[in-house]
Design a protein around this motif. Sequence first.
Motif, PDB file in Angstrom:
ATOM      1  N   LEU A   1      12.507 -65.627   1.756  1.00 42.89           N
ATOM      2  CA  LEU A   1      11.906 -64.294   1.684  1.00 42.89           C
ATOM      3  C   LEU A   1      12.602 -63.564   0.554  1.00 42.89           C
ATOM      4  N   TYR A   2      11.831 -62.954  -0.337  1.00 42.71           N
ATOM      5  CA  TYR A   2      12.483 -62.295  -1.460  1.00 42.71           C
ATOM      6  C   TYR A   2      11.598 -61.150  -1.960  1.00 42.71           C
ATOM      7  N   PHE A   3      12.289 -60.191  -2.626  1.00 38.72           N
ATOM      8  CA  PHE A   3      11.597 -59.106  -3.304  1.00 38.72           C
ATOM      9  C   PHE A   3      11.242 -59.565  -4.712  1.00 38.72           C
ATOM     10  N   THR A   4      10.002 -59.298  -5.133  1.00 44.37           N
ATOM     11  CA  THR A   4       9.615 -59.646  -6.498  1.00 44.37           C
ATOM     12  C   THR A   4      10.027 -58.546  -7.467  1.00 44.37           C
ATOM     13  N   THR A   5      10.176 -57.322  -7.007  1.00 42.38           N
ATOM     14  CA  THR A   5      10.645 -56.245  -7.875  1.00 42.38           C
ATOM     15  C   THR A   5      12.160 -56.171  -7.789  1.00 42.38           C
ATOM     16  N   ASP A   6      12.790 -55.715  -8.862  1.00 39.37           N
ATOM     17  CA  ASP A   6      14.250 -55.616  -8.919  1.00 39.37           C
ATOM     18  C   ASP A   6      14.683 -54.355  -8.173  1.00 39.37           C
ATOM     19  N   VAL A   7      14.806 -54.498  -6.847  1.00 41.64           N
ATOM     20  CA  VAL A   7      15.153 -53.321  -6.042  1.00 41.64           C
ATOM     21  C   VAL A   7      16.630 -52.999  -6.136  1.00 41.64           C
ATOM     22  N   THR A   8      17.430 -53.881  -6.790  1.00 40.81           N
ATOM     23  CA  THR A   8      18.858 -53.583  -6.945  1.00 40.81           C
ATOM     24  C   THR A   8      19.117 -52.681  -8.142  1.00 40.81           C
ATOM     25  N   ALA A   9      18.136 -52.563  -9.058  1.00 43.12           N
ATOM     26  CA  ALA A   9      18.316 -51.680 -10.209  1.00 43.12           C
ATOM     27  C   ALA A   9      18.300 -50.219  -9.733  1.00 43.12           C
ATOM     28  N   PRO A  10      18.970 -49.367 -10.458  1.00 43.93           N
ATOM     29  CA  PRO A  10      19.007 -47.956 -10.022  1.00 43.93           C
ATOM     30  C   PRO A  10      17.619 -47.334 -10.022  1.00 43.93           C
ATOM     31  N   TRP A  11      17.344 -46.581  -8.948  1.00 45.74           N
ATOM     32  CA  TRP A  11      16.134 -45.785  -8.850  1.00 45.74           C
ATOM     33  C   TRP A  11      16.476 -44.331  -9.163  1.00 45.74           C
ATOM     34  N   VAL A  12      15.480 -43.579  -9.478  1.00 50.18           N
ATOM     35  CA  VAL A  12      15.672 -42.144  -9.764  1.00 50.18           C
ATOM     36  C   VAL A  12      15.011 -41.355  -8.652  1.00 50.18           C
ATOM     37  N   ALA A  13      15.788 -40.458  -8.058  1.00 55.96           N
ATOM     38  CA  ALA A  13      15.262 -39.670  -6.949  1.00 55.96           C
ATOM     39  C   ALA A  13      14.027 -38.897  -7.383  1.00 55.96           C
ATOM     40  N   GLY A  14      13.035 -38.893  -6.486  1.00 54.72           N
ATOM     41  CA  GLY A  14      11.804 -38.178  -6.743  1.00 54.72           C
ATOM     42  C   GLY A  14      10.715 -39.030  -7.372  1.00 54.72           C
ATOM     43  N   LYS A  15      11.076 -40.210  -7.920  1.00 53.62           N
ATOM     44  CA  LYS A  15      10.072 -41.074  -8.524  1.00 53.62           C
ATOM     45  C   LYS A  15       9.531 -42.049  -7.485  1.00 53.62           C
ATOM     46  N   LYS A  16       8.293 -42.547  -7.753  1.00 57.54           N
ATOM     47  CA  LYS A  16       7.654 -43.508  -6.860  1.00 57.54           C
ATOM     48  C   LYS A  16       7.784 -44.915  -7.438  1.00 57.54           C
ATOM     49  N   TYR A  17       8.035 -45.863  -6.545  1.00 56.11           N
ATOM     50  CA  TYR A  17       8.222 -47.254  -6.954  1.00 56.11           C
ATOM     51  C   TYR A  17       7.365 -48.166  -6.059  1.00 56.11           C
ATOM     52  N   MET A  18       6.781 -49.171  -6.701  1.00 48.98           N
ATOM     53  CA  MET A  18       6.034 -50.187  -5.954  1.00 48.98           C
ATOM     54  C   MET A  18       6.999 -51.313  -5.562  1.00 48.98           C
ATOM     55  N   VAL A  19       7.113 -51.567  -4.272  1.00 51.18           N
ATOM     56  CA  VAL A  19       8.004 -52.618  -3.757  1.00 51.18           C
ATOM     57  C   VAL A  19       7.117 -53.740  -3.206  1.00 51.18           C
ATOM     58  N   GLU A  20       7.374 -54.955  -3.667  1.00 53.02           N
ATOM     59  CA  GLU A  20       6.629 -56.136  -3.173  1.00 53.02           C
ATOM     60  C   GLU A  20       7.596 -57.140  -2.578  1.00 53.02           C
ATOM     61  N   CYS A  21       7.261 -57.623  -1.385  1.00 55.93           N
ATOM     62  CA  CYS A  21       8.058 -58.647  -0.699  1.00 55.93           C
ATOM     63  C   CYS A  21       7.153 -59.861  -0.463  1.00 55.93           C
TER      64      CYS A  21
END
Length: 996
Positions: free
Chosen positions: A113-133
């Motif tokens: 099982l793995y995330f295809t998006t780099d969820v370990t990279a820093p996110w910026v508060a208030g922005k929207k991100y697409m997460v795929e597993c």
Amino acid sequence: MSPGTHAQQAFRTEPRNLTVRMGATAVLKCEVLRASGIVQWAKDGFLLGPQRSLPGFPRYSMIGRRGQYNLRIEDAQLDDDAFFECQAGQSERSEAIVSNPAFLTVQIPPSKLYFTTDVTAPWVAGKKYMVECVAPDAKPGADITLYKGESLSSATSFTTSGSKDKLLNTHAEVTVTALRSDNGRELTCQANNEAVFQPVVTTVTMNVYYPPEPPYIIGLDRDVVKAGSLLVLECVSHGGNPLGTLQWTKEGEVLSTTWGEQVVGQKSRNILRLKITPADNQAELSCESANIVSLSPQSITHKITIILFYFLYKMFTSATMKQIWITAVSMKITAKEEVFYRGQQMELQCLSGSSNPKSDISWKVGLLRFGVAEAPKKAEFGGVSVLSRLHLNLTSQHHNQKVICQAYSPVLEEGTSTFYQLNVLYPPEFSSEQATEVQVVEDDVATIPLMVSANPEVVSCIWLRRKQMLVKGEDIRHHWSDDHSLEIRNVTRKDGGLYTIKCENGEGVNETTVKLDVYYAPTVKAEKDPVYVNQGGRADLICVADANPIIPEMFSWKWLGEEEVEMGEETNENKSSLLTIHNVTRAHAGFYQCTASNGIALPGSVEMKLLVQFTPELRKGPQWRKVASRGDGTATAELVCQAEGIPPVEFTWEKKGMLIDLANPRYEERTARDGSFHTSTLRVVNVSATLDYAVFSCTARNSLGEDKLDIQLVSTTHPDPPSSFSLVSVTHDSVTLEWIPGFNGGLQQRYRIRYIWDQSVSFMYVDVVPPDTTTFTVTGLQSQTTYSFSVNALNSIGESGYADDGAVLTITTEAPSGLSTHLTVAFTVVFGVLLVLNSLGCFFGRKWKNRRDKTSTHDYLFHLRMGKCSSLSCLCSVPISLAQDSKEITLSNDVIVSSAPPHCSVFLFLFVCPVSSPFAHHLSLYLAPHSSLKTVTSTLHSYLLSHWLASCPSSLSLPFCLFPFVHQPNHQVLLLSLSGFSFLQHLPLPSVFFLH
């Protein structure tokens, strides 16, 4: 079942659809009633074989009691996901049957099982991100749930085909808005399907960037300060990821960019020591905080109001004051340029503010500390300042590094620092961890990773194979990821080789090469097939494998013949294997199998034939040295010469030492070949005793030599005696004998065995059946008794002498294993019944004797013993008339049924007594396989009952016994067909009797 009805086989239990988890044991049930054909299973239409162990399928076996053919599949795998059928083949008694197909479904848990998006990279508060597993390679598809503290109900999932047959990939997507509170929170993906006992889980920790809180100042309790005083001010900013950077400014001039971080307290601190002068009156003192995600710095500002007389007082009294120790009040790094290039030598200057005593200045770049300080110079407040210069030969590793300058006072054990962040431009560079070789198994997916960095980061990369660029969409098997890694699906061995990746940015171009090494199972070929070698020579059998990888001990050889032979020496070298056989004999001829296995998929093998060349060898037994034919000019004789030899054999014929002219119409030669055996048949037409009764010579030759045989053409005569009369085996009541036939005199011959024992008054004779057999078992002998045996041959002209010049073979039977008491009693009862039947036979014989001379037929009385009868009321006599010249008679079911009482069933045939013969002329009984009357003579079983036979099924009240009879050669031949009788289903007997 009525007589003659076929016992049709049928299913009692048919296999049903079954679902199991991978690794479990599956059992598909199949029970067949009245199975008479071969029962086996088929997988996707491919027959697995009739053996219960199922060779070639180590995880498969057939289990169960009689009539049960359950298929057991251990450690179920994906390739077991198929439909299975249970089949019973056609037999003489039944048509073939095939069960309904049963589908075996193998459930497979998600492999990972793995995330295809780099969820370990820093996110910026208030922005929207697409997460795929993604949950790949599952069967059935997985249910995926995403959690960020609680379940993300807005997640949507869909299932697509996987890279393997019948496996599924399940994807789940959700749009997540990054919050400050998410920093450090776990983002969890959970997958579940019917093949797992516990869900598969993967978790990452979120890293959310957000700006720091507005700063505040500590130490400025009042708006009015005294001139000459030293203000120690602390600017504090809480929060922020990363923590905020702080700087002090006075009237827009930067006073300090040095700050410290407290990770535990999640705050930044910048301490400012400010000596107040009259010039600072009404000056605005500000502290600013910001980080990389701040849209603009946040600040707090205070205006300074100074009491001047205090400053003047300090100036008047400063001469009388004691020396004061102070640390560097500020630090500043300067550079001539803002942007640098790889390979450039850079200079940075770090100037520390006034300190007393002198501060130690050091540089820190990464984990290295170095730098050279110049001589200190006087500075304000009675201290000194120090200038330090740093020279660096820049590389790409310096990009984005912070160069830190530190000042430290060992006396006060205090220090301060500041930093400068480098911006180094460089063309694409490949990481030291970039793979130079990638291994993959054929038919799998190959991923060639790309690890490249550059500044500026805008990089364009292309892949090349054999100097040709790979274009997206040109080959559907090629795929590129966002990081330019190359993925090749359904890899073949042709995909192996060197791949070049060329990357470019504004600073230049760079390329590297990666080798794709495709592993695949061996394909084996014979270098030469067949291999010829002379007898006694050396044979070299070579096989070559196309495989990757080539591993030690990859090859193995196997002899495919029935008898064991010395295999010889094996020599393996790279992709080939050599089997060397020294001193080759004819036993070495045959097929050899070379197998190669490198652990990838199934082994490969090839069969090659070794042909041993040798001088022709003619068959020269007595039966080959003579040929008989009538010499009256009307007959045709065939002289057969058979030789074994390699290379092919050629024949020549001579008569009385002169070469025969085959152009003569009286002679015709026909040749045939079967492997190493060669046959030449010389036909002599219109045989003349005067011209053709002579010695013919057959010569067989090839390139290695020749062999010669003299064949005498003579008139038809009685047969020659057999030879090599010998014992094969002996039991307590039987002896098996064998011999070599002699010349048959030109006519069909048969054999007769003569034997005698000490207490017998005359010889016993047994005719060998079938007539052409040379191995025969004499049964019904007495245990622990010495017998003398002889054998001779007979044809229509006469008989031969006894084998081996009348030699006698003396044999003693073994001791019996013992008979049970009830079996002995049964023999006694049967013997009594036989006596009664004999009397009845003779009574009816005398009654019918008067009619013998008045008719052209002989009457026979068939005595039949009915099943499970305790009295003679079940004894039925069936009169049958046989013509004088007739050789066959069929006793039909209608005759038996009409003669039998309604409560009896025929199960035993006792004996046949010719009415026309005295009772003293006894009979012999032969058993033959079931067949039609037209072919029974040529298919007789070589099993003679000349004395008495005991074969006692437990279902019968009496054993099957025959009283010893004496054979008389003048009896006529009688064929009796008993096919379809009910007793044949219970007795281990064939259905046709051959009687004399």
